[in-house]
Design an enzyme around this catalytic site. Sequence first.
Site, PDB file in Angstrom:
ATOM      1  N   HIS A   5       0.854  -1.184   0.000  1.00  0.00           N
ATOM      2  CA  HIS A   5       0.000   0.000   0.000  1.00  0.00           C
ATOM      3  C   HIS A   5       0.895   1.240   0.000  1.00  0.00           C
ATOM      4  CE1 HIS A   5      -3.901  -1.978   1.742  1.00  0.00           C
ATOM      5  NE2 HIS A   5      -3.416  -2.622   0.692  1.00  0.00           N
TER       6      HIS A   5
ATOM      7  N   GLU B   1       1.154   3.750   1.954  1.00  0.00           N
ATOM      8  CA  GLU B   1       1.764   4.069   3.242  1.00  0.00           C
ATOM      9  C   GLU B   1       2.970   3.170   3.534  1.00  0.00           C
ATOM     10  OE1 GLU B   1      -1.458   3.391   2.503  1.00  0.00           O
ATOM     11  OE2 GLU B   1      -2.722   3.910   4.215  1.00  0.00           O
TER      12      GLU B   1
ATOM     13  N   CYS C 236      -5.809   1.559   6.247  1.00  0.00           N
ATOM     14  CA  CYS C 236      -6.460   0.310   6.634  1.00  0.00           C
ATOM     15  C   CYS C 236      -5.800  -0.210   7.910  1.00  0.00           C
ATOM     16  CB  CYS C 236      -6.342  -0.715   5.510  1.00  0.00           C
ATOM     17  SG  CYS C 236      -4.647  -1.294   5.239  1.00  0.00           S
TER      18      CYS C 236
ATOM     19  N   CYS D 273      -1.941  -1.012   7.531  1.00  0.00           N
ATOM     20  CA  CYS D 273      -1.086   0.173   7.511  1.00  0.00           C
ATOM     21  C   CYS D 273      -1.077   0.875   8.866  1.00  0.00           C
ATOM     22  CB  CYS D 273      -1.538   1.120   6.414  1.00  0.00           C
ATOM     23  SG  CYS D 273      -1.306   0.454   4.746  1.00  0.00           S
TER      24      CYS D 273
END
Length: 339
Positions: free
Chosen positions: A238, A240, A268, A271
Amino acid sequence: MTDVPPLRIAPVSDADRDALSALLIETVAANGSVGFMHPLPIADADAFWSQALASAQRGERVILGAWRGDRLVGTGTLVVAMAPSQPHRAELTKVMTAESARGSGVGAALIAALEQVARGHDKSLLTLDAAVIEGATVFYRRLGYRSAGDIPDYAYKPLGGLGATRVFWKSLDASGGARVASPRDEDERWMRRALELAERAVIEDDEIPVGAIVVSPDGQVIGEGWNRNIAEHDPSAHAEIVAMRRAGQALGNHRLVGCTLYVTLEPCAMCAMAMIHARVARVVHGASDPKTGAAGSVFDLLADPRHNHRVEVTGGVLADEAGTRLTNYFRGKRGKPPL
């Protein structure tokens, strides 16, 4: 369809005491942490508002009411009489919205009006405390308030049981003159950079447009990333995570102490936990994620008091722009025109 009367916000008066008391009793009965226990006798509610209204008459506080037609649907108080060492500060208290009006913007409108009153009193710092429950804490974060930390077992809830309280603060430009750079300005500046990275996710990799950057305590970008799940065959890639990996490599450390992470979509759970393990100080996100958001929308992992590190969260920065990019990406996948 019945027309909804426009919202009117103005100072309350003695004539509004009965309506104020009814709202206070309703809030306490719904377990709202406003300093009273349930059941709250009408005499006690009347006595509280009589004292508060008298204080307002003395200029010690300002009490605003929000009306739809002739019905009081919300109230909020700004305490302006502070200690001699705190002439620049005011305190928000007793912010309440009628149950039937929640989710309609009444609370946000009241806060905005109280902030304007604070500026008129030359206040540059607002403080408040709120029970650590999902709705209240997310609400204030979205309005730009920053958390100063939690106090465990601070007070009994109206329906029983001890609860924690979170202290919030917000800086204001109270001068009324030339506007100076504020923390919100800085947040928007960095979020625009994250939005540029989100666009690269689409153009370069045809990935969901989420971008992220990590900014060091001294204001330097030390990590950037966008979604790379498909390109790297990595379910953890992701935006992040990619940005934090690069920041860790730049620092030569798996800890990102004091750093701020900007991301265009609410993190999410995966993360969020990575941010906690990295000791990120603060997360600023754009659009909320009502399905899997872990910064207050669905879960509140970053502020969970059970962790040995908690991350300050500011949400809603350039949320419309971030949300539109996401919506248009998925519309394009379905062969629909952009909004």
